[in-house]
Scaffold this active site. Structure first.
Site, PDB file in Angstrom:
ATOM      1  N   CYS A   1       0.966  -1.142   0.068  1.00  0.00           N
ATOM      2  CA  CYS A   1      -0.055   0.068  -0.008  1.00  0.00           C
ATOM      3  C   CYS A   1       0.989   1.335   0.034  1.00  0.00           C
ATOM      4  O   CYS A   1       0.292   2.330  -0.558  1.00  0.00           O
ATOM      5  CB  CYS A   1      -0.814   0.001   1.397  1.00  0.00           C
ATOM      6  SG  CYS A   1      -2.262  -1.104   0.900  1.00  0.00           S
ATOM      7  N   ALA A   2       2.161   1.270   0.511  1.00  0.00           N
ATOM      8  CA  ALA A   2       2.938   2.287   0.541  1.00  0.00           C
ATOM      9  C   ALA A   2       4.019   2.257  -0.717  1.00  0.00           C
ATOM     10  O   ALA A   2       5.072   2.788  -0.556  1.00  0.00           O
ATOM     11  CB  ALA A   2       3.688   2.585   2.114  1.00  0.00           C
TER      12      ALA A   2
END
EC number: 2.3.2.26
Length: 1521
Positions: free
Chosen positions: A1488-1489
């Protein structure tokens, strides 16, 4: 957060702890963004419902409400009792403390009492301390604070004063009455204890909020600033907040303390703390507002370095970035200083302010700044106005009379005349950027401001300097474009500039002004009738100036630009005198032009006359053959004329935009290509098949434009013509930019048509039946609130059941019947729309019709409760009230002031269009929303046969005239449809039409050149079939983009009122629908998201360059949509996808995935889910795609080893299915159809949510998605071998037809071969090649193919391959797509652009992009040895390894549009701390990052080995690490 888990049990310890998704306290990318990440992680699941692919249902939303509201009555009463008891107890304690402090006790007793008081006040509420009690404490606290014996008592007392102000709002007044402020100021003027001084600062800040005047009179300003350097930054902020509070309402009598503080405040501007500097600027702005009328005080401002510091702060390269309102306010302060202070005026000019302003003006073009918030857009516009005001003050107006005495000049004018170097620097810096701002399509006010600055620069510059400036800026062409504006203020400024230039440079620009048409424009301003006789094209847009000045009544001062950029107050009347434009134009003509020739027609340039003669000759020849087929000789003459025109346009003689437009070449070419059918048609429709003629002429003209072989043409003819047309369009178009900065957005309730709340104002409408229409009922006479941004046909759907007598009676009877049956869900229909909003909305949602509206898409009835909450200009409901689904024709016609309204436009667009016709560029926004409009309606009369139906028949007839497989009848019939009413100037209409034709020629260039080669083979000019294999060079699609129109559209999309496309002027929608190629890709992306999803980009906060309005790669701005979790089973991906779409396809929600028995959810798992779904659709054996029948043995071993993915070098294209077949190779067609429906849903949902897909569709399939018709030439896009064979067969058919025409009077045997082989010997039967089960005809005994049925065979194959054989699959795909949003919104893109939107970038990265777009943090820098090794490894990756790496790090194997630069969050590499040997550990990621945790391996070889192992084997699940 989650981690990809282990695939093999025997290697558990070696698998990477990777693939974390969204939430973990461990994630700290950097100190700068950790705070931003924390809220995202902590609240990720708070607002998200969860669904499961197993259950297929969602949790009841009411459950949570029941839990939270159960027993609320008891809770409320108990809470009230608790606070009542606590308040009573606090009051008792306060009385005890007051009693102790009132007595004469020892210091220890006072200290204990003050300590207890501080504790009580820190927890007290408003009701705990009465006003009487606060008043009683005040004198005691002031007395204790004034003593100097005990520092602890002083500290606690001032702290108690601070708390007292917080608890009781009137305490400040009590404290002031007992002289608390002088006591606190005294402590600050003589600081003995720093902690006491800091507490005094906080106490003064509290008091200054309510008692600023008392603080000012007591000297608090200097008290808090005197020793400000000794305090910490936080205390400095408190001190400045106190000064800001005091500055809120200064008076002219109390300015002395502020003036004493100016040196300290100016010194504080050098500090780097943003909050501190902003507070200082705020103080200076407030002080400046009071002293602006005193030149002495303004001079005092400037003597302490204020100008220097202010210029540093407004510089774009400043270390301190001010907030937008503060920035604009600082510029406004400089305007006041420049206006009232001679010192400020000289200082600003000597400090090279022109360079700073140049940089500021250069940022006005926001089209490359992504999607900006409303506040940012408003701030940029205010910033532009402020900068223009500043320039207006720095450049005084020079009197135009030549006999003026020098001593009569003002000091400022004299200073600039003495310093020509400053004026020259201003011109060099500002003239080009001002012209660029004007070219960007700004509104009338900014246009006026820029022109006024240019006028002053021209007046102040010396002749030699002016010549240098204007020659480098193509000034004559620029002025010609300015004259297209419709406001007399702008025209007058342009005339003044022309007059000044001709006075200073009389013989330099006279010829240039003539060539660019400025001369004829000026003549037309005072003599329009004579000018129109020989300058029709240019004159069409100029008549407004005279009409504008004739309007009765004084202009609205608020709309008059005369005072927009003046620093002083408005005088109340417009400065523009009556007939000023005409008089100045006549003077210019008399003084400068009439000397050369009193008749402007005699000064036409040679090239203009030559081009005019060519266009006249072409028009004359076309008129002869308008109603008949032209002979071969006439066609040759026309071709020679076209060739000569292109020679002249490509010649060495320069041709201005004015000469090109005024020559009539554009209109002649349009008439040629449309055979006179442009704008409604002039020929008799029955005289000849128009499409046949148009097709032939496109072939002829296309071959001429695409030709490289003509040595006389120096440049590519098509490119030359396109560029000239773009320049002409920019010069002649006058599409208005209507911005609503003066309108404050407010919540409203729109009764019509959907009965819902809106975040924007509504229009006040009164619907009135036309007199004499007896078929309709009268409607309410009330003034109704109408949603301004819905199309008129949606309003028609609301009104029709209420107005139609028969329908109303039927509804009443049905409602009565339902009531008799006791139905609890019946809905009555009232004449009044206000009778029951809830019931009306519910009824409308259940009586809907799937009409064709641009701004709305459908959602299921069960979601109707969300409709009143929609505030984005869109609706989840279908069109209410449209009962006759079989009849989509309009039932009502609407009229405003006697003019019929276009039902495809919104009501706002229709009214705006009407106002533009009456008021040119000046639109009074407030008046538009406050006025009550009377809309007349009547029943529509159905026509017998529409224009479109007629041309459909024409298209059908043209197909039968010849075998020509050009077969783009839809494109050519579109050329015959009347143009959209987008511009009153016929010149712009002709230019748009010709550009559309050229864009079509460029798109169909392969078709055109193939037709020419086939004709050459047919006529015997060549016998080599290999000549059909050709490469045709075209023009880049970017050449058709008009930068001016693109920037205008960007401005409209950023406008706060653009909550839907209905909130923009009608030209935006009409041009985008008919001429989408005019706009840049990024602008079309933003428009698409606005039109398809019904929300505006301007409401988002992102200003990233990579955010292009569609998706920043992984998550676009879908913050307006709620999020839903969905549980997915990895072993049932397609089943999970189907259930997900059943639940959420019709809902505006963002779906995020979590996997069964795995941890985490978010962006990474969701992207991986879409990737896995895409791969499922690419498996062989589904019966969906061509080449599915190819054996795996034919594939490369590496490709077929582990997977059964379909391999197609040219992309996926639907497999043909016979219309009569329901099963093939054991596969039911119904299953295939359902899969295409699901595929359409997946693709549409991915676009809506901003997910990147890994679907290699062929270009031909993208064409089908865009609604384009495929022909034989498109078969080469997905099956080159079959496509080439069909073209060669077609060439044989055409040769056969040609030979038959030569010997039709004789009987002759045709001996023709296909590559030295007879057709019969090819042994072809009437089955589809590659699909023996697909019979091409219905005959029981299938004939073999021969020369005489070859044409039929080719047509059958084309039909089966790109038409009837795939039509059901394509319709299924579109039906699934439409469930999310209408697929027609994609038609503004090309095939390549659509592929980019869906699948991201094809090329993943290059060596140079790696270092620029990767972030290194937490133990790594760009020079760290592991980082250097990683970058080298990434550069060495092949395509397959790059895809695997991206899949591992982000969850998707493709990058978003824009590549690595658009990846959000940015790809970050950090050091991984290993618990065991470094070389034994594996990399891990947080998807997600986009966060890669890389161990510091000892060598590059080990790193590559571990990284490849992780990215190839560490897939398949998410788990915690």
């Amino acid at each position: 957060m989650e981690n990809r888990g282990q695939k093999r049990a025997e290697a558990v310890d070696e698998w990477p702890a990777d693939k974390r998704a969204c939430s973990s306290s461990e994630f700290r990318p950097s100190a700068s963004n950790s705070s931003a990440q924390t809220p995202m992680s902590s609240s990720h699941d708070a607002d998200m419902d969860t669904s499961s692919s197993t259950s297929g249902s969602t949790r009841s939303e009411g459950d949570g409400e029941k839990d939270s509201t159960y027993g609320s009555c008891d809770s409320d009463s108990s809470i009230r009792d608790y606070y009542r008891r606590r308040s009573w107890g606090d009051q008792t304690k306060f009385k005890n403390v007051l009693s102790i402090l009132s007595e004469e006790v020892e210091e220890s007793g006072q200290l204990a009492a003050i300590t207890e008081l501080c504790e009580l006040l820190s927890f007290a509420t408003d009701s705990s301390l009465s006003n009487l009690m606060a008043d009683s404490f005040s004198p005691i606290l002031v007395k204790l604070a004034s003593q100097d014996s005990n520092p602890d008592i002083m500290l606690l007392t001032t702290r108690a004063i601070t708390y007292l102000c917080d608890v009781n709002s009137r305490s400040s007044g009590f404290l002031v009455r007992h002289n608390a402020v002088p006591v606190l100021c005294q402590k600050l003027m003589v600081i003995e204890y720093l902690d006491v001084a800091e507490q005094c600062l906080q106490a003064l800040e509290k008091i200054s909020r309510e008692q600023p005047l008392a603080c000012l009179q007591s000297g608090a300003v200097m008290a808090v600033l005197n020793y400000i350097d000794f305090f910490s930054t936080s205390m400095q902020r408190v001190a400045l907040s106190t000064v800001v509070n005091i500055c809120k309402k200064p008076t002219s009598e109390s300015l002395s303390p502020f003036m004493d503080a100016i040196p300290i405040l100016c010194n504080l501007l050098q500090y780097e703390d943003k909050q501190l500097v902003e507070s200082v600027v705020t103080c200076l702005i407030k002080i400046g507002e009071q002293v602006c009328h005193s030149s002495d005080m303004l001079d005092e401002f400037c003597r302490h370095g204020l100008i220097q510091q202010a210029l540093h702060l407004i510089d774009l390269n400043s270390r301190t970035t001010l907030g937008q309102p503060i920035y604009v306010g600082l510029i406004a302060l400089l305007v006041k200083l420049a206006s009232g202070s001679a010192v400020a005026f000289r200082t600003l000019l000597e400090l090279n302010i022109s360079s700073i302003i140049k940089d500021i003006l250069s940022t006005y073009d926001l089209s490359h700044h992504g999607m900006l918030s409303t506040s940012v857009v408003d701030g940029h516009c205010s910033q532009m106005h402020g900068v223009l005001k500043l320039l207006n003050e720095l450049l005084p107006t020079v009197t135009r009379e030549q006999d003026i005495e020098v001593q009569l000049l003002s000091d400022r004018e004299a200073f600039l005349i003495e310093r020509p170097d400053i004026v020259e620097k201003f011109g060099i810096d500002l003239l080009p950027v001002l012209i660029q701002v004007l070219h960007s399509g700004v509104d009338m006010y900014i246009c006026y401001g820029c022109l006024s600055i240019i006028s002053k620069l021209v007046s102040l510059s010396k002749s030699d300097v002016l010549l240098t400036l204007l020659q480098t800026a193509n000034f004559s062409s620029f002025l010609a474009g300015v004259f297209t504006r419709k406001d007399p203020h702008v025209i007058l400024l342009a005339l003044q500039i022309v007059d000044t230039v001709l006075l200073k440079l009389p013989h330099v620009f006279l010829k240039a002004f003539t060539k660019e048409g400025v001369l004829f424009t000026i003549y037309g301003l005072f003599s329009p009738d004579k000018c129109s006789q020989f300058m029709s094209s240019v004159f069409d847009g100029r008549r407004f100036a005279k009409d504008e000045c004739k309007k009765s009544g004084p202009p609205d001062v608020q709309r008059c630009p005369c005072f927009t950029f003046d620093a002083g107050p408005e005088t109340g009347s417009c400065k523009l005198q009556k007939d000023a434009v005409q008089n100045l134009a006549k003077d210019i003509w008399t003084n400068h032009f009439s000397v050369e020739s009193p008749n402007p027609e005699k000064v036409l340039t040679d090239i203009l006359q030559k081009l005019r003669s060519l266009s006249t000759a072409l028009t004359a020849m076309l008129s002869k053959s308008l109603n008949d087929v032209a002979s071969t000789q006439e066609e040759d003459e026309i071709y020679n004329l076209l060739h000569q025109i292109m020679l002249d346009l490509n010649g060495k003689d320069p041709i201005s935009t004015f000469e090109f437009v005024e020559s009539g070449i554009v209109k002649a070419l349009v008439n040629y290509l449309t055979n006179g059918q442009h704008l409604g048609g002039k020929a008799k429709n029955g005289a000849v098949d128009q499409l046949y003629i148009i097709e032939k002429r496109f072939e002829v003209f296309g071959r001429l434009l695409l030709s490289f072989s003509d040595p006389a043409l120096e440049e590519f003819p098509l490119l030359t013509l396109v560029r000239r047309l773009q320049s002409a369009l920019s010069s002649s178009e006058n599409f208005p930019v209507i911005l609503s900065h003066t309108v404050r957005l407010r919540n409203s309730y729109a009764t019509v048509p959907y009965g819902r709340c809106t975040s924007y104002p509504c229009l006040k409408i009164q619907f009135v039946k036309e007199e004499g229409d007896i078929g309709l009922r009268g409607y309410t006479e009330r003034v109704l609130n109408v949603d301004p941004f819905v199309p008129l046909d949606a309003i028609e759907g609301y009104l029709w059941p209420k107005l139609n007598n028969r329908k109303a009676e039927d509804l009443k009877s049905s409602s009565h019947a339902l009531k008799e049956k006791g139905s609890s869900s019946s809905h009555s229909l009232s004449d009044s729309p206000l009778s029951s909003p809830e019931g009306t909305a519910s009824f409308e949602l259940r009586t809907v019709d799937t009409g064709d509206l641009t701004d709305f898409h459908t959602e299921p009835v069960e979601n109707e409760q969300h409709c009143p909450l929609e505030e984005d200009g869109s609706t989840n409901a279908d069109h209410p009230g449209q009962f006759d689904k079989e009849d989509a024709s309009p039932k009502l016609l609407f009229y405003l002031e006697g003019k019929q309204l276009d039902c495809t436009l919104s009501l706002y667009q229709s009214i705006l269009k009407r106002q533009l016709e009456l008021e040119a560029d000046n639109i009074a926004s407030a008046k538009l929303w406050n006025h009550v409009y009377k809309i007349t309606y009547r029943r529509a009369v159905k026509s017998k046969k529409s224009y479109d139906e007629h041309h459909h028949n024409v298209a059908q007839s043209s197909l039968s005239r010849r075998v020509s497989v050009f077969n783009c009848a839809s494109f050519f019939s579109g050329m015959l449809v009347p143009e959209v009413d987008v511009e009153r100037s016929s010149a712009a209409c002709d230019i748009l039409s010709l550009l559309k034709s050229l864009e079509g020629i460029n798109g169909f260039r392969f078709h055109l050149m193939y037709c020419e080669r086939i004709s050459a083979f047919a006529e015997g000019r060549t016998d080599n079939l290999d000549t059909l294999n050709l490469a045709v060079h075209g023009v880049s699609q970017n050449e058709f983009v008009n930068s001016k129109l693109t920037e205008k559209l960007e401005q409209q999309i950023r406008d706060p009122m653009a909550v839907s496309v209905g909130g923009m002027p009608s030209w935006c929608t009409q041009l985008m629908t008919r001429y989408p190629f005019l706009f840049g890709f990024e602008a079309r992306c933003k428009y698409f998201r606005l039109a398809a999803l019904g929300r505006s980009p301007v409401h988002t906060q992102s200003t990233s360059i990579s955010n292009m309005g569609v998706s920043n790669g992984r998550q676009h701005n879908n913050g307006n949509f709620p999020r839903k979790k969905f549980l997915v089973h990895r072993d049932k991906i397609l089943d999970s996808a189907s259930k997900m779409m059943d639940l959420y396809a019709r809902q505006k929600v963002v779906v995020e995935v979590e996997y069964n028995e795995e941890v985490g959810t978010g962006l990474g798992p969701t992207l991986e889910f879409y990737t896995m779904v895409c791969h499922e659709f690419q498996k062989s054996g589904l019966g969906m795609w061509r080449d599915d029948h190819i054996s795996l043995d034919c594939m490369k071993s590496s490709e077929a080893e582990d997977s059964k993915f379909l391999v197609s070098r040219f992309g996926l294209f639907p497999r043909p299915w016979s219309p009569s077949s329901s099963m093939s190779s054991g596969i039911e067609f119904s299953e295939v159809n359902n899969k295409f429906i699901l595929l359409g849903q997946i693709v549409s949902k991915a676009l809506q949510d901003g997910r990147v897909l890994d679907l290699p569709f062929s270009k031909a399939f993208y064409k089908l998605i865009l609604g384009k018709e495929l022909t034989m030439y498109d078969i080469q896009l997905f099956d080159p071998g079959l496509g080439r064979a069909l073209l060669e067969f077609c060439a044989l058919v055409e040769r056969k037809r040609y030979l038959e025409s030569l010997c039709k009077a004789k009987s002759c045997e045709l001996d023709m071969h296909f590559r030295n082989t007879r057709i019969e010997d090819l042994c072809l039967d009437f089955t589809l090649p590659g699909y023996p089960d697909y019979a091409l005809n219905s005959a029981s005994d299938l004939n073999m193919v021969n020369l005489y049925n070859l044409e039929e065979y080719v047509s059958f194959i084309v039909d089966a391959t790109v038409k009837s054989g795939i039509s059901r699959q394509v319709e299924a795909f579109k039906s699934g797509f439409d469930q999310v949003f209408p697929i027609r919104h994609l038609e503004i893109f090309t095939e390549d652009e659509l592929e980019c939107l869906l699948c991201g970038e094809q090329e993943l990265w290059n060596s140079s992009a790696l270092l620029d777009h990767i972030k290194f943090d937490h133990g790594y820098t760009v020079s760290s040895p592991p980082v250097v090794n990683l970058l080298e490894i990434m550069r060495e990756f092949d395509d397959k390894q790059q895809r695997a790496f991206l899949q591992f790090v982000t969850g998707a194997p493709r990058l978003p549009t824009g590549g690595l630069a658009s990846l959000s969050p940015k790809l970050t590499i950090v050091r991984k701390h290993c618990s065991k040997r470094v070389d034994d550990d594996l990399p891990s990621v947080m998807t997600c990052a986009n966060y890669l945790k890389l161990p510091p391996y000892s060598s590059k070889e080990i790193m590559k080995e571990k990284l490849l192992f992780a990215i190839t084997e560490g897939q398949g699940s998410f788990h915690l690490s």
